[in-house]
Every structure is written in structure tokens, then in C-alpha cells.
Design an enzyme around this catalytic site. Structure first.
Site, PDB file in Angstrom:
ATOM      1  N   HIS A 100       2.400   1.253  -9.909  1.00 22.40           N
ATOM      2  CA  HIS A 100       1.280   1.765 -10.699  1.00 22.40           C
ATOM      3  C   HIS A 100       1.595   1.418 -12.160  1.00 22.40           C
ATOM      4  O   HIS A 100       2.768   1.393 -12.553  1.00 22.40           O
ATOM      5  CB  HIS A 100       1.191   3.294 -10.698  1.00 22.40           C
ATOM      6  CG  HIS A 100       1.078   3.983  -9.377  1.00 22.40           C
ATOM      7  ND1 HIS A 100       2.148   4.241  -8.572  1.00 22.40           N
ATOM      8  CD2 HIS A 100      -0.006   4.533  -8.755  1.00 22.40           C
ATOM      9  CE1 HIS A 100       1.738   4.915  -7.499  1.00 22.40           C
ATOM     10  NE2 HIS A 100       0.441   5.092  -7.584  1.00 22.40           N
ATOM     11  N   ASP A 145       4.097   3.732 -13.787  1.00 26.72           N
ATOM     12  CA  ASP A 145       5.513   3.682 -13.368  1.00 26.72           C
ATOM     13  C   ASP A 145       6.314   2.757 -14.257  1.00 26.72           C
ATOM     14  O   ASP A 145       7.532   2.871 -14.352  1.00 26.72           O
ATOM     15  CB  ASP A 145       5.677   3.083 -11.955  1.00 26.72           C
ATOM     16  CG  ASP A 145       4.755   3.691 -10.938  1.00 26.72           C
ATOM     17  OD1 ASP A 145       4.418   4.871 -11.108  1.00 26.72           O
ATOM     18  OD2 ASP A 145       4.382   2.983  -9.981  1.00 26.72           O
TER      19      ASP A 145
HETATM   20  C1  XLS Z   1       0.129   9.470  -2.616  1.00 22.67           C
HETATM   21  C2  XLS Z   1      -0.063   8.057  -2.315  1.00 22.67           C
HETATM   22  C3  XLS Z   1       0.278   7.103  -3.451  1.00 22.67           C
HETATM   23  C4  XLS Z   1      -0.333   5.763  -3.213  1.00 22.67           C
HETATM   24  C5  XLS Z   1      -0.399   4.890  -4.420  1.00 22.67           C
HETATM   25  O1  XLS Z   1       0.178  10.319  -1.734  1.00 22.67           O
HETATM   26  O2  XLS Z   1       0.646   7.756  -1.161  1.00 22.67           O
HETATM   27  O3  XLS Z   1       1.652   7.021  -3.623  1.00 22.67           O
HETATM   28  O4  XLS Z   1       0.331   5.072  -2.210  1.00 22.67           O
HETATM   29  O5  XLS Z   1      -1.131   5.458  -5.445  1.00 22.67           O
END
Ligand code: XLS
Ligand code: NI
Ligand code: NI
Length: 441
Positions: free
Chosen positions: A105, A108
Site C-alpha cells: 500500500h 506502507d
Molecule cells: C485486510 C486486507 C488487506 C488487503 C489489502 O483485512 O486483507 O490487508 O489485503 O488492503
């Protein structure tokens, strides 16, 4: 050049099932050919940047447990320098593990700026740094995504927010993340619902919010085509958490949503094992349904604790479950742009850098065992044989005629009478099939 973070560790190698070395693969042998393809190309493993490198180990009752040299407060005050330090450790881990892909993301990888423009510029700068690391290591981007849920501006959702300024900010953010994903050769772009949902219907216009989400997604798809992004757009279903009710509840709900907005041929799904369980389904249910609906894209391979009822994002460790999951992946024709992303995090007491490696090694081995068992079941027609047999009567012309366009209830009724049709129930053989599966795992 080593960052020193992982100590003196050599790249993880396949040593075979008898190895006792915790830093070796016992089942994941990237070059080994399974069902006509190298294991590496079947599984297409990816590491999730957020859990391993951005998450400090907090839970609702306590804060940071992990100490990482790239976390703010560890001495360095230049946040962009810390972002590069984090990238150095991340790419070092990808290379040590030999995972061909990673996912991230925006939030991150870059520190939040004072305003949108600064955040976007920082993302661009980090992307340049990533591009050079990717070039150097050959590691690729499975998918990029925008974090539209952590910052307080998103507390009432992004595209579904009652405030149009938040919708605008989210649109600008997704545009910048799609640009970066394309620039880095990302093979998919993911939209997980984040806080697209509600806490209470008392303050929520559910119809309006879903219209907003539909329009938003149409714009994402238009933009993809305008910039010539060749990857797939994926929605990741989840039924609840963080909101009480998430709009992208499960695969079936997402499919209905896509149909409603004319996007069923444009958007696929990224299915997470833990989310399937939260929705009251098995993982293989979600996979099989997505494949049947033609929207299977990719998987997030992280499980939940079966007793706790929330998204605990643990590494997979249950081979029989993996075998059934990869069986569905193989039945769907395998991954095209998708892959196996470990959207999984360590437990907060697992403090050591080695724990990160060991967690991924175990997860990858578990998936590899599952894949091998699944491939063998496919080859032996262990399940597909009995399945074909079960539906074999549908091959008969009079059966097919009932499903054809011109079929009429009254004609079928007449045939039931004239041919004295009287169905004879047959065993579904569930226990037999369960025993068959247990022979392979
Ligand atoms: C949250 C989600 C997230 C997605 C990406 O529960 O799994 O991590 O995979 O935004
Ligand atoms: Ni999740
Ligand atoms: Ni996920």
C-alpha cells in the site's frame, strides 16, 4: 550489500523433506515441475510489505513490540531515509526467501506528507527507489494498492464517505497508486474495501453509499484503460472488520455489485482465506464460486485463528486446507495475473528478524505441499472422475434439451408422464470422497 538486519543468513534453499534446518525449504522447490509447470510459476508467492515491515506489533491492548531500525524514533529523523532503510531490509528478505513478488500500500512505503501533493511526491520518490531494487534483484510487483482506511480522514469510508471531499481525496490517491503500480510493472491493482461499510444504519444511507462505490469503481476501470495498465483490477471481499458490515461481503456479493455496475468482465476478486472464514464460508467455497462466475483473480494466503472470530492474519499451516484450496486454483486453470500473497503477520511476541523468515518458509512449504497433493488429485482424477460420473446423465440429449433456450415446463411435464419418469436417488458418497482426499494429504 547486506543491511545486517537478518544477520549472517544465506539465501534459503530447498533441502528436501528430511531436512531439520529451520532455514531451508522442505517442500517448496521452485524449479520442480508439478502438473506441467514449475512450482514457482504455479504458486507465484508474494510478500506483503505492510505486515512484515510496517506493522509495529500493536494490538488493541498494547503498542509496539517490534523494534526495527527503520521505525521512526530509532535515531534517524529523516523519514524518507527511514523509508529507504525499510526498503533495503524488505528487498533483502524477498531475495533471501526467493519470493518472486511483493505487494504494498502507499502508506506502507512512504511517510505521510503534509498534504496530498507531498504524499504523492514521496510515493513517487520511493517508487524510483523500488524500481532500482527490482531491477537489481529481479523481484516483481504482484499488486499495488492504496491504504484508504488508516488515516482519520477515512474513518467513515473512502468512496462511500458522506463527505465528497473524502471521495475526491480517495480518487486522487487511487490514481497516484495506479500510476505507480503501472510504472513498476505491477500485475494487478487491488481494492480492498477498507472502511467501505457502516457502523450503524442510524447514520448511513446504504443505497447512496453503494452508488458512490459503483461510480468510483467505474472510474478506476476507465482510468486503467486510459493509461493502458494491462494488469487486472481486483476487489478483495471481506464481511466485517473494521466496519460492522463491509459492503464487499463475500464473492457472491461482489459479483452482484459488479453486475449491477456493468463491471463483471472488468474486475476480478482477490480472495483471502481468513476473510472467507469470517464470512461463514470455507476458502474453497469462495475459490470455487469465483471460478464458476469467471472472476477468480488472486489469493491472500493467510488464515485466522478458528476460535477468535477476527482477522488474525496468520501464516498458513494446515496442509489439508491448502490442498483443497490449490485444488480449486488448479481447477480454475491456475493463476494468470494472480498469485499467492502472504497477507500474514507474525504474532507480536515473535520479535526476531529470523521469525519473519521462518514464518514465510513454513507458509511456503505448506502451500507447496498443498499444491503437490492437489496436482496429484487432478492427475488421478480422484475427485473429477466421481464428479463427472455424478453429472453424467446431463450429457444425454433429453437432459440438455431441458436447459436449452426453448425449453418449457409443460413439455417437460408431458415427458415425465409419457416416459413415466421416476427418479432413483443415488448416494452422494461424501465420506468416500473425504477418505479419497485424505489419501493425498
Ligand atoms: C485486510 C486486507 C488487506 C488487503 C489489502 O483485512 O486483507 O490487508 O489485503 O488492503
Ligand atoms: Ni485481511
Ligand atoms: Ni488481504
Amino acid at each position: 550489500m547486506s543491511t545486517g538486519f537478518f544477520g549472517d543468513i544465506k539465501p534459503i534453499k530447498f533441502e528436501g523433506a528430511d531436512s531439520k534446518n529451520p532455514l531451508a525449504y522442505r517442500f517448496y522447490n521452485p524449479e520442480e515441475v508439478v502438473a506441467g509447470k514449475k512450482m514457482e510459476d504455479h504458486l507465484r508467492f508474494a510478500v506483503a510489505y505492510w505486515h512484515s515491515f510496517a506493522w509495529p506489533g500493536g494490538d488493541p491492548f498494547g503498542g509496539q513490540t517490534f523494534e526495527r531500525p527503520w521505525f521512526p524514533g530509532a535515531g534517524e529523523t529523516d523519514t524518507m531515509a527511514l523509508a529507504r532503510k525499510k526498503a533495503d531490509a524488505a528487498f533483502e528478505m524477498f531475495a533471501l526467501l526467493g519470493t518472486p513478488y511483493y505487494c504494498f500500500h502507499d502508506a506502507d512505503v512512504r511517510p505521510e506528507g503534509r498534504d496530498f501533493a507531498e504524499s504523492a511526491a514521496r510515493l513517487d520518490e520511493v517508487a524510483d527507489y523500488f524500481a532500482s531494487k527490482m531491477e537489481e534483484t529481479g523481484i516483481k510487483l504482484l499488486w499495488g494498492t492504496a491504504n484508504l482506511f488508516s488515516h482519520r480522514r477515512y474513518m467513515a469510508g473512502a468512496a462511500t464517505n458522506p463527505d465528497p471531499d473524502v471521495f475526491a481525496y480517495a480518487a486522487a490517491t487511487v490514481k497516484s497508486c495506479m500510476d505507480v503500480t503501472k510504472r513498476l510493472g505491477g500485475e494487478n491493482y487491488v481494492l480492498w474495501g477498507g472502511r467501505e461499510g457502516y457502523e450503524t444504519l442510524l447514520n448511513t444511507d446504504i443505497g447512496r453509499e453503494q452508488e458512490q462505490a459503483g461510480r468510483f469503481l467505474q472510474m478506476v476501470v476507465d482510468y486503467k484503460h486510459r493509461i493502458g495498465f494491462e494488469g487486472a483490477i481486483l476487489i478483495e471481499p471481506k464481511p466485517q472488520e473494521p466496519t460492522k458490515h463491509q459492503y464487499d461481503y463475500d464473492v457472491a456479493t461482489v459479483y452482484g455489485f459488479l453486475k449491477r455496475f456493468g463491471l463483471e468482465n472488468e474486475v476480478k476478486v482477490n480472495i483471502e482465506q481468513g476473510h472467507a472464514i469470517l464470512a461463514g464460508h470455507s476458502f474453497e467455497h469462495e475459490l470455487a464460486l469465483a471460478s464458476a462466475l469467471g472472476i477468480f483473480g488472486s489469493i491472500d494466503m493467510n488464515r485466522n485463528d478458528y476460535q477468535s472470530g477476527w482477522d488474525t492474519d496468520q501464516f498458513p499451516n494446515n496442509v489439508p486446507e491448502m490442498a483443497l484450496a490449490y485444488y480449486q486454483v488448479l481447477q480454475a486453470g491456475g493463476f494468470s495475473t494472480g498469485g499467492t500473497n502472504f497477507d500474514a503477520k507474525l504474532r507480536r511476541q515473535s520479535l526476531d528478524p529470523q521469525d519473519m523468515l521462518i514464518a514465510h518458509i513454513g507458509g511456503m512449504d505448506c502451500c507447496a505441499r498443498g499444491l503437490k497433493a492437489a496436482a496429484q488429485m487432478v492427475e488421478d482424477k480422484a475427485l473429477s472422475g466421481p464428479l463427472a460420473e455424478r453429472y453424467a446423465d446431463w450429457e444425454k440429449p433429453e437432459a440438455r434439451a431441458m436447459l436449452s433456450k426453448g425449453a418449457k415446463l409443460e413439455d417437460i411435464a408431458a415427458r415425465v408422464i409419457s416416459e413415466k419418469i421416476d427418479p432413483k436417488p443415488k448416494s452422494g458418497r461424501q465420506e468416500f470422497l473425504e477418505n479419497v482426499v485424505n489419501r493425498y494429504v
